[in-house]
Design a protein around this motif. Sequence first.
Motif, PDB file in Angstrom:
ATOM      1  N   LEU A 357       9.256   2.513  49.742  1.00  0.00           N
ATOM      2  CA  LEU A 357       8.617   3.516  48.894  1.00  0.00           C
ATOM      3  C   LEU A 357       7.692   4.400  49.732  1.00  0.00           C
ATOM      4  CD1 LEU A 357       7.929   4.654  46.110  1.00  0.00           C
ATOM      5  CD2 LEU A 357       6.183   2.905  45.919  1.00  0.00           C
ATOM      6  N   LEU A 361       7.604   8.413  50.248  1.00  0.00           N
ATOM      7  CA  LEU A 361       6.441   9.263  49.980  1.00  0.00           C
ATOM      8  C   LEU A 361       6.111  10.075  51.220  1.00  0.00           C
ATOM      9  CD1 LEU A 361       4.220   6.713  48.046  1.00  0.00           C
ATOM     10  CD2 LEU A 361       5.412   8.662  47.088  1.00  0.00           C
ATOM     11  N   ALA A 369       0.410  10.648  54.134  1.00  0.00           N
ATOM     12  CA  ALA A 369       0.107  10.850  52.716  1.00  0.00           C
ATOM     13  C   ALA A 369      -0.369   9.567  52.048  1.00  0.00           C
ATOM     14  CB  ALA A 369       1.324  11.396  52.001  1.00  0.00           C
ATOM     15  N   HIS A 371      -2.146   5.937  52.425  1.00  0.00           N
ATOM     16  CA  HIS A 371      -2.953   5.135  53.337  1.00  0.00           C
ATOM     17  C   HIS A 371      -3.838   4.192  52.542  1.00  0.00           C
ATOM     18  CE1 HIS A 371      -6.559   7.469  52.368  1.00  0.00           C
ATOM     19  NE2 HIS A 371      -5.787   8.524  52.406  1.00  0.00           N
TER      20      HIS A 371
ATOM     21  N   LEU B  80      -3.273   4.599  44.041  1.00  0.00           N
ATOM     22  CA  LEU B  80      -4.001   5.698  43.408  1.00  0.00           C
ATOM     23  C   LEU B  80      -3.321   6.986  43.866  1.00  0.00           C
ATOM     24  CD1 LEU B  80      -7.730   4.716  44.133  1.00  0.00           C
ATOM     25  CD2 LEU B  80      -6.206   3.809  42.406  1.00  0.00           C
ATOM     26  N   PRO B  83      -6.270  10.720  43.777  1.00  0.00           N
ATOM     27  CA  PRO B  83      -7.525  10.501  43.047  1.00  0.00           C
ATOM     28  C   PRO B  83      -8.467  11.701  43.219  1.00  0.00           C
ATOM     29  CG  PRO B  83      -7.486   9.187  45.054  1.00  0.00           C
ATOM     30  CD  PRO B  83      -6.139   9.814  44.930  1.00  0.00           C
ATOM     31  N   PRO B  84      -9.314  11.979  42.223  1.00  0.00           N
ATOM     32  CA  PRO B  84     -10.189  13.154  42.305  1.00  0.00           C
ATOM     33  C   PRO B  84     -11.275  13.002  43.365  1.00  0.00           C
ATOM     34  CG  PRO B  84     -10.677  11.891  40.332  1.00  0.00           C
ATOM     35  CD  PRO B  84      -9.455  11.284  40.938  1.00  0.00           C
ATOM     36  N   ILE B 104      -3.829   4.742  48.749  1.00  0.00           N
ATOM     37  CA  ILE B 104      -4.125   6.061  48.225  1.00  0.00           C
ATOM     38  C   ILE B 104      -3.030   7.010  48.660  1.00  0.00           C
ATOM     39  CG2 ILE B 104      -5.758   7.976  48.300  1.00  0.00           C
ATOM     40  CD1 ILE B 104      -7.864   5.732  48.883  1.00  0.00           C
ATOM     41  N   VAL B 105      -2.499   7.744  47.732  1.00  0.00           N
ATOM     42  CA  VAL B 105      -1.473   8.726  48.063  1.00  0.00           C
ATOM     43  C   VAL B 105      -2.063  10.111  47.867  1.00  0.00           C
ATOM     44  CG1 VAL B 105       0.794   9.642  47.453  1.00  0.00           C
ATOM     45  CG2 VAL B 105       0.401   7.186  47.426  1.00  0.00           C
ATOM     46  N   GLN B 106      -2.121  10.861  48.935  1.00  0.00           N
ATOM     47  CA  GLN B 106      -2.640  12.226  48.860  1.00  0.00           C
ATOM     48  C   GLN B 106      -1.495  13.156  48.517  1.00  0.00           C
ATOM     49  OE1 GLN B 106      -5.725  12.551  48.959  1.00  0.00           O
ATOM     50  NE2 GLN B 106      -6.592  10.987  50.289  1.00  0.00           N
ATOM     51  N   ALA B 107      -1.663  13.919  47.463  1.00  0.00           N
ATOM     52  CA  ALA B 107      -0.574  14.823  47.079  1.00  0.00           C
ATOM     53  C   ALA B 107      -1.145  15.988  46.301  1.00  0.00           C
ATOM     54  CB  ALA B 107       0.450  14.082  46.224  1.00  0.00           C
ATOM     55  N   HIS B 110       1.672  19.222  41.867  1.00  0.00           N
ATOM     56  CA  HIS B 110       3.039  18.990  41.424  1.00  0.00           C
ATOM     57  C   HIS B 110       3.601  17.727  42.058  1.00  0.00           C
ATOM     58  CE1 HIS B 110       6.915  20.018  39.791  1.00  0.00           C
ATOM     59  NE2 HIS B 110       7.446  19.785  40.988  1.00  0.00           N
ATOM     60  N   ASP B 111       3.332  17.573  43.345  1.00  0.00           N
ATOM     61  CA  ASP B 111       3.855  16.408  44.055  1.00  0.00           C
ATOM     62  C   ASP B 111       3.250  15.109  43.534  1.00  0.00           C
ATOM     63  OD1 ASP B 111       5.621  17.694  45.668  1.00  0.00           O
ATOM     64  OD2 ASP B 111       4.166  18.072  47.264  1.00  0.00           O
ATOM     65  N   TRP B 114       5.347  13.717  40.884  1.00  0.00           N
ATOM     66  CA  TRP B 114       6.564  13.153  41.486  1.00  0.00           C
ATOM     67  C   TRP B 114       6.252  11.804  42.123  1.00  0.00           C
ATOM     68  CZ3 TRP B 114       7.351  12.004  46.661  1.00  0.00           C
ATOM     69  CH2 TRP B 114       8.651  11.627  47.002  1.00  0.00           C
ATOM     70  N   ALA B 115       5.153  11.769  42.876  1.00  0.00           N
ATOM     71  CA  ALA B 115       4.796  10.533  43.573  1.00  0.00           C
ATOM     72  C   ALA B 115       4.512   9.423  42.565  1.00  0.00           C
ATOM     73  CB  ALA B 115       3.590  10.771  44.469  1.00  0.00           C
ATOM     74  N   GLN B 118       7.738   8.136  41.252  1.00  0.00           N
ATOM     75  CA  GLN B 118       8.422   7.302  42.238  1.00  0.00           C
ATOM     76  C   GLN B 118       7.793   5.916  42.309  1.00  0.00           C
ATOM     77  OE1 GLN B 118      11.167   7.881  43.887  1.00  0.00           O
ATOM     78  NE2 GLN B 118      11.340   9.831  42.849  1.00  0.00           N
ATOM     79  N   CYS B 119       6.466   5.902  42.332  1.00  0.00           N
ATOM     80  CA  CYS B 119       5.773   4.613  42.449  1.00  0.00           C
ATOM     81  C   CYS B 119       6.039   3.750  41.224  1.00  0.00           C
ATOM     82  CB  CYS B 119       4.281   4.833  42.616  1.00  0.00           C
ATOM     83  SG  CYS B 119       3.871   5.641  44.155  1.00  0.00           S
ATOM     84  N   TRP B 131      -4.008  11.039  37.904  1.00  0.00           N
ATOM     85  CA  TRP B 131      -4.940  11.949  37.236  1.00  0.00           C
ATOM     86  C   TRP B 131      -4.246  13.276  36.978  1.00  0.00           C
ATOM     87  CZ3 TRP B 131      -6.224   8.166  40.526  1.00  0.00           C
ATOM     88  CH2 TRP B 131      -7.321   7.357  40.213  1.00  0.00           C
TER      89      TRP B 131
END
Lengths: 488, 204
Positions: A357, A361, A369, A371, B80, B83-84, B104-107, B110-111, B114-115, B118-119, B131
Amino acid sequence: MQWACISFPRLALDDVLRQRSDGAVPLVLFEGVGSRARVCAANAAARHHGLRAGQSLTAARALHPRVNAIEHDAAAVERCHDFLAAWAYRYSSQVCRTFPQTLLLEVRASFRLFGGWPALQAELRNDLVALGFEHRIAAAPNPHAALVLAGARDGCAIEDEAHLMDALGTLPVECSGLDAACAESLQRMGLRRLRQLFALPRAELGKRIGIQAMLHLDRLRGAVVTALDFYRPPDTFDQRIELPFNTGSHESLLFPLRRLLRDFSAFLAGRDGGAQRFTLAFEHERGTPTEISIGLLAPERDPELLFAIVRARLDRARLRAPVCGLRLVADELPAFTPARRDLFDTRPQQAVTWEALRERLHARLGEHAAHGLALHPDHRPERAWRVQGIDPSRGTGLSRGTHLARARDTDGFVPLPPRPTWLLARPIPLREHVTRILAGPERIESGWWDGADMRRDYYVIETASHQRAWAFRPAGEDGPFMLQGWFA
Amino acid sequence: MGAILQPLIETGRLWRGQGTALRHEALPTGFAALDRVLPGGGWPRAALSEILFPADGVGELRLLLPALAVLSRGAHPIVLVAPPYLPFPAAWIAGGVDLRCLQIVQAGEHDALWAAEQCLRSAACAAVLCWPRQADTATLRRLQLAAETGRTIGFMLRPSQVATQASMAAVRIGIETDPPCLRILKCRGGNPPTQAVTFSTLAA
């Protein structure tokens, strides 16, 4: 050994027809140029109008002016033959494609898996009908006999040597695979059936028809065994369909696309593999092709699923010019692991690991992206945390950065005053109206040694809209608050 | 009739054709008062839960931390998605969350959706927090379906203004600040209680 022979009497024509949705339009294939062009194959609609193989193209055009004439493409037929060999490879590990328009496969080893010859034959025929190939199938104990029988009697299956002699004996000499001159001379001698040939003394017959023909007869009977070159499936898939017309509409691309994906799926099933990543190129008259790369969560080979995915991607893609050809390229073909569930497994079928996964991503959102976070022993909020990348030694990505922190937490260190769950990476002036100060001030003074000197008084604050904020003022001052976090 | 049946349903003695799986497939919220009113006895597993809050810092994470702390003891990460703010490790550890399980997924806007999808769909995560600022009903539906297929808990934290918008989430809880309480706007498998759950009981 039991050999099945599948012969494709109209391989070139089928190859052309299956790429088109207009099967009812008269169509002929021709060879040669100018006035010497001759029809070499005609589809059913063309035959209905009296068009035959062997006519000159001029004559064919005279019979039916609107006939669709396409030049015979030997290379395309070879590719098609290759594709069929790849398809047959899923039914047998010994597939021979050396004879033109023919595949030979050893099937005895596959009987247990497919449930005997009738079931296997039915499956072969189903597949070929779905793929759109006219075919004749026969089975015999040796490959040469199977080859000859497929030409003479479609569907014939010979189990043992005794029946083989009977079946071969009834074959007319001209259908026995002997070359035309030899067959004709035998005819003139009054030898019409192979049975008559087999009854003759070897030495005399050999004198008349020569060593090659004798060898052929011996091979048919299984008296001489010759080695065959077996097919080895390629490790990549690269197939191209040229469209009969240029089109800009997505709808008209769906038919050739479905055909292409079905071939792809057949190829994948043949090598028991799946595709996780492949590229579709939409070729234009000029300029570089529009490419769509498709990545999947797990290796897949179901044609309907692949089609649904490609279709969804195609709907979103923008084709900048009309398309004249389609090409599908797949370089990496990982082993296919069928979706399988343990009886008591509660994880769903499409489950992937966190590593897979995270790869996915990263592929879309960028290298860093996803971490983790770790505590860093520092009193300054800006420095009290670290981004935790992937720990290569463990490979799980869930690294052990907090062991230290947790141990210290419980080992009798003085607990810190409450900290907010949300931290602002960079403090901003607090805009909300402050109604109450719930706690504080808490002086944090640190960092004089590393250039990031900090002297602040931190307060827990309640705002007018009942938010709880963590804000600070420069030490000992009474100015406006700076917002550092939220007690969310 | 309802008065007779309700205790039987609540104690699980009465079998109902619909929504029976809920009672088994729930994760206790860590707040007894809230667990009592939620039909499954907690956050529904394999579904989306929506938390509506009027402003930052009113307890939206405090509501989730006990559940996340339980989940962080498992093998799967808690993700997450965009996150804000930055989670402050000290506070999360104090809340019982094992940071090793936090990802933590930075996106971008729009992404992020999607993320999150997927998760949720991948079944590789213990819980997914997102959020979404601009999410239409179709998107919410996608997320809910993804949570169902991936059998993952999804938490969606959204501003209170969207309370009127239709949502596919199995549970919708609105945080109110004056007085501090939780109002359950929707809970699949039961009628939302008319009375709000007070924050004082939550704190206990």
